[in-house]
Design a protein around this motif. Structure first.
Motif, PDB file in Angstrom:
ATOM      1  N   GLY A  53      17.192  18.415  24.818  1.00 16.80           N
ATOM      2  CA  GLY A  53      16.704  17.090  24.443  1.00 16.80           C
ATOM      3  C   GLY A  53      15.700  17.120  23.321  1.00 16.80           C
TER       4      GLY A  53
ATOM      5  N   LYS B 113      20.945  19.235  22.195  1.00 16.67           N
ATOM      6  CA  LYS B 113      21.479  18.411  23.283  1.00 16.67           C
ATOM      7  C   LYS B 113      21.089  18.983  24.645  1.00 16.67           C
ATOM      8  CE  LYS B 113      25.525  16.419  22.632  1.00 16.67           C
ATOM      9  NZ  LYS B 113      26.928  16.112  22.282  1.00 16.67           N
TER      10      LYS B 113
ATOM     11  N   LYS C  54      20.807  13.970  22.944  1.00 21.47           N
ATOM     12  CA  LYS C  54      21.657  13.858  24.131  1.00 21.47           C
ATOM     13  C   LYS C  54      22.545  12.623  24.094  1.00 21.47           C
ATOM     14  CE  LYS C  54      19.019  16.601  27.454  1.00 21.47           C
ATOM     15  NZ  LYS C  54      18.441  16.644  28.821  1.00 21.47           N
TER      16      LYS C  54
END
Length: 285
Positions: A220, A217, A248
């Protein structure tokens, strides 16, 4: 000294290694030392309450054989030619995996202690050229064992990075525009005070490490699970399953929970491949 011994042993033919595993290591671990046998049988009893006891005992025996094979295969792998290793460990769906990694500039590989997890470092041969493989590890207390493990794991061109340094290294590589993949063994037990995601896993409440989700996250990077199947002794197929191509956009705990589900499916398919000697539910019992 230990690293030197492993180097010498790696020169032996694999058939000799398997002979050592079947006729020396297995009797020693299973019958003489009885290495964590009580823990293994308890883990299997709680994980497969619907299976007959005799079936669980057979799974235990098959596991100890596989455990011994993992030891000797890892040593043999130190000198195993790249072409032979590509034949012994085949990664599926790499075209899609490489596409997502190239688009994002990196990827997260979430592994389990399935089959010969040490051989999974050979994925470096299957990713796009120029992508750097970083394997997260925890330094061992024994300096000799630590050096041996690093030598075995970095054989195919990947680099081992201690857990405390991985975030710093990822930031550095991104600043240098160097695409990377991060390999994480994510089925070990987290301490209760740092556990953020718990699920029912193999019929038991189980906390999971969420490092793969956090890093995916933050950067990405798409997150993948390496689904391992043993075809026969010394040969594995690894199905690359995409957990999330857009991490994300996922909710908190979603990726970690999805990892737990595919790992559980993988274990149910070939239970003897998982590392049952690990005291996985120490905190929840």
């Amino acid at each position: 000294m230990l690293s030197h011994c492993a180097s010498l042993l790696s020169r032996l033919p694999l058939a000799v290694h398997y002979g050592i595993a079947d006729w020396f290591l297995f009797p020693l671990m299973y019958h003489v030392v009885r290495y964590r046998r009580r823990l293994v049988h308890e883990n299997l009893r709680l994980s497969f309450p619907d299976k007959p006891e005799e079936e669980r005992k057979q799974i235990a025996r098959d596991f100890y054989h596989q455990f011994c094979y993992t030891i000797v295969e890892s040593i043999y792998g130190y000198r195993c030619p790249d072409e032979e290793m590509r034949h012994r460990v085949e990664f599926k769906n790499m075209e899609e995996v490489n596409r997502l990694i190239d688009e994002a500039g990196g990827g997260i590989f979430m592994l389990g202690h399935m089959g010969n997890w040490e051989w999974l470092a050979s994925i470096q041969q299957w990713v796009s050229p120029g992508v750097k493989e970083l394997n997260v590890y925890r330094k061992l207390k024994s300096e000799a064992m630590d050096k041996t493990m690093l030598a075995l794991r970095s054989k195919r061109g990947g680099a081992c990075v201690e857990k405390q340094r991985i975030l710093r290294e990822m930031v550095r590589y991104r600043a240098e525009k160097q695409p990377v993949t991060i390999g994480l063994l994510s089925d070990q037990k987290p301490r209760p005070e740092v556990t953020r995601t718990s699920v029912t896993f193999l019929h038991q409440k189980t906390g999971f490490l969420d490092g793969g989700e956090v890093l995916g996250k933050k950067f990405g990077y798409p997150v993948f699970y390496l689904h391992v199947k043993r075809i026969k002794r010394g040969y594995y197929h690894v199905d690359m399953k995409t957990i999330s191509g857009t991490p994300k956009e996922t909710a908190e705990g979603e990726i970690t929970t999805a990892y737990a589900r595919v790992l559980e499916q993988n274990i149910n398919e070939q239970p003897f491949l998982w590392l049952w000697t690990h005291d996985r539910w120490k905190w929840t019992r």
